[in-house]
Scaffold this motif. Sequence first.
Motif, short mmCIF file in Angstrom:
data_model
loop_
_atom_site.label_atom_id
_atom_site.label_comp_id
_atom_site.label_asym_id
_atom_site.label_seq_id
_atom_site.Cartn_x
_atom_site.Cartn_y
_atom_site.Cartn_z
N MET A 1 50.40 45.99 26.29
CA MET A 1 49.53 45.84 27.47
C MET A 1 48.64 47.18 27.85
O MET A 1 49.23 48.19 28.33
CB MET A 1 50.21 44.94 28.76
CG MET A 1 49.05 45.32 29.66
SD MET A 1 49.28 44.46 31.11
CE MET A 1 51.78 44.33 31.09
N GLY A 2 47.71 47.30 28.19
CA GLY A 2 46.75 48.39 28.12
C GLY A 2 46.00 48.69 29.53
O GLY A 2 45.66 47.09 29.69
N GLU A 3 46.83 49.32 29.97
CA GLU A 3 45.63 49.74 31.87
C GLU A 3 44.04 50.06 31.43
O GLU A 3 43.98 50.78 30.78
CB GLU A 3 46.33 50.32 32.78
CG GLU A 3 45.54 50.29 33.57
CD GLU A 3 46.82 50.71 35.15
OE1 GLU A 3 46.22 51.77 36.08
OE2 GLU A 3 47.22 51.07 35.47
N ILE A 4 43.24 49.42 31.04
CA ILE A 4 41.71 49.65 31.23
C ILE A 4 40.90 50.22 31.97
O ILE A 4 40.51 51.02 32.00
CB ILE A 4 41.18 48.77 30.31
CG1 ILE A 4 40.33 47.74 30.91
CG2 ILE A 4 41.58 48.70 28.47
CD1 ILE A 4 39.85 47.06 30.21
N GLY A 5 42.05 50.18 33.66
CA GLY A 5 40.86 50.48 34.57
C GLY A 5 41.12 50.16 36.02
O GLY A 5 42.01 49.75 36.18
N GLN A 6 40.72 50.67 36.82
CA GLN A 6 41.27 50.15 38.23
C GLN A 6 40.55 50.08 39.26
O GLN A 6 38.61 50.52 39.25
CB GLN A 6 42.11 51.37 38.97
CG GLN A 6 43.26 52.09 38.10
CD GLN A 6 43.61 53.00 38.49
OE1 GLN A 6 43.25 53.57 39.91
NE2 GLN A 6 44.86 53.09 38.48
N ALA A 7 40.65 48.99 39.78
CA ALA A 7 38.65 48.27 40.83
C ALA A 7 39.68 48.39 42.71
O ALA A 7 40.69 48.58 42.59
CB ALA A 7 38.89 46.98 40.11
N GLY A 8 38.56 48.45 43.53
CA GLY A 8 38.60 48.24 44.21
C GLY A 8 39.04 49.69 45.07
O GLY A 8 39.09 50.51 44.37
N ARG A 9 39.85 49.45 47.21
CA ARG A 9 39.22 50.85 47.59
C ARG A 9 40.64 51.36 46.83
O ARG A 9 41.77 50.86 46.93
CB ARG A 9 39.56 50.87 48.67
CG ARG A 9 37.89 50.15 49.09
CD ARG A 9 37.75 50.23 50.58
NE ARG A 9 37.20 49.30 50.75
CZ ARG A 9 37.32 48.06 51.82
NH1 ARG A 9 38.86 48.25 52.95
NH2 ARG A 9 36.38 47.54 52.19
N GLY A 10 40.53 52.78 47.00
CA GLY A 10 42.19 52.96 46.14
C GLY A 10 42.68 52.86 44.73
O GLY A 10 43.45 53.18 44.83
N GLY A 11 42.22 52.08 43.83
CA GLY A 11 42.33 51.35 42.74
C GLY A 11 43.73 50.51 42.59
O GLY A 11 44.79 50.08 41.65
N ARG A 12 43.69 49.36 43.81
CA ARG A 12 44.20 48.84 44.79
C ARG A 12 44.16 48.08 43.43
O ARG A 12 46.21 46.93 43.58
CB ARG A 12 44.42 48.38 45.55
CG ARG A 12 43.39 47.50 46.00
CD ARG A 12 43.01 47.38 47.07
NE ARG A 12 42.21 46.04 47.90
CZ ARG A 12 41.75 46.13 49.12
NH1 ARG A 12 43.00 46.15 49.63
NH2 ARG A 12 41.19 45.26 49.36
N VAL A 13 43.42 47.62 42.33
CA VAL A 13 43.23 46.19 41.78
C VAL A 13 43.28 46.92 40.18
O VAL A 13 42.65 48.28 39.85
CB VAL A 13 42.35 45.61 41.63
CG1 VAL A 13 42.12 44.49 40.42
CG2 VAL A 13 41.97 44.96 43.23
N LYS A 14 44.17 46.69 39.67
CA LYS A 14 44.40 47.83 37.66
C LYS A 14 44.40 46.04 36.69
O LYS A 14 44.47 44.86 36.94
CB LYS A 14 45.79 47.48 37.68
CG LYS A 14 47.09 48.18 38.54
CD LYS A 14 46.31 49.19 38.89
CE LYS A 14 47.32 50.23 39.47
NZ LYS A 14 47.25 51.63 40.05
N VAL A 15 43.01 47.06 35.98
CA VAL A 15 42.84 46.03 34.93
C VAL A 15 43.11 45.92 33.79
O VAL A 15 43.82 47.35 33.09
CB VAL A 15 40.57 46.23 34.73
CG1 VAL A 15 40.31 45.77 34.43
CG2 VAL A 15 40.36 46.15 36.80
N LEU A 16 43.35 45.03 33.34
CA LEU A 16 44.80 44.74 32.11
C LEU A 16 44.20 44.80 30.83
O LEU A 16 43.02 43.40 30.94
CB LEU A 16 45.84 45.18 32.01
CG LEU A 16 46.35 45.16 33.49
CD1 LEU A 16 47.64 44.27 33.94
CD2 LEU A 16 47.08 46.41 32.82
N MET A 17 43.91 44.62 29.72
CA MET A 17 43.48 44.07 28.99
C MET A 17 44.89 43.87 27.24
O MET A 17 45.29 45.59 27.09
CB MET A 17 42.30 44.76 27.52
CG MET A 17 41.66 43.74 26.86
SD MET A 17 40.00 44.37 26.19
CE MET A 17 39.19 44.18 28.13
#
Length: 87
Positions: free
Chosen positions: A1-17
């Motif tokens: 699994m790779g973290e490809i980004g962060q969303a939301g204030r302070g990057g509280r949502v991790k985006v994975l692919m």
Amino acid sequence: MGEIGQAGRGGRVKVLMFPLDHNPPHFHGRLANGSMVQVAIDTGDLMAGTWPPAQLGELEEWRASRVQQLRDAWAIAVAGEIPPVIP
């Protein structure tokens, strides 16, 4: 699994692919508490999981402004590689 980004204030949502993941093209979102969702790249449809509306909105805002980058990352992931980070 790779973290490809962060969303939301302070990057509280991790985006994975995940490399070699199944179709249709999608990505995963993960909150700090471990709760995950699966979201279709092209439509933003929620494919699996449930989150509070505020966090889903943050993830959708992130997705909508990066659709082509997510498509490109998907092509890399389904080829078995870890996609790059999407700022």
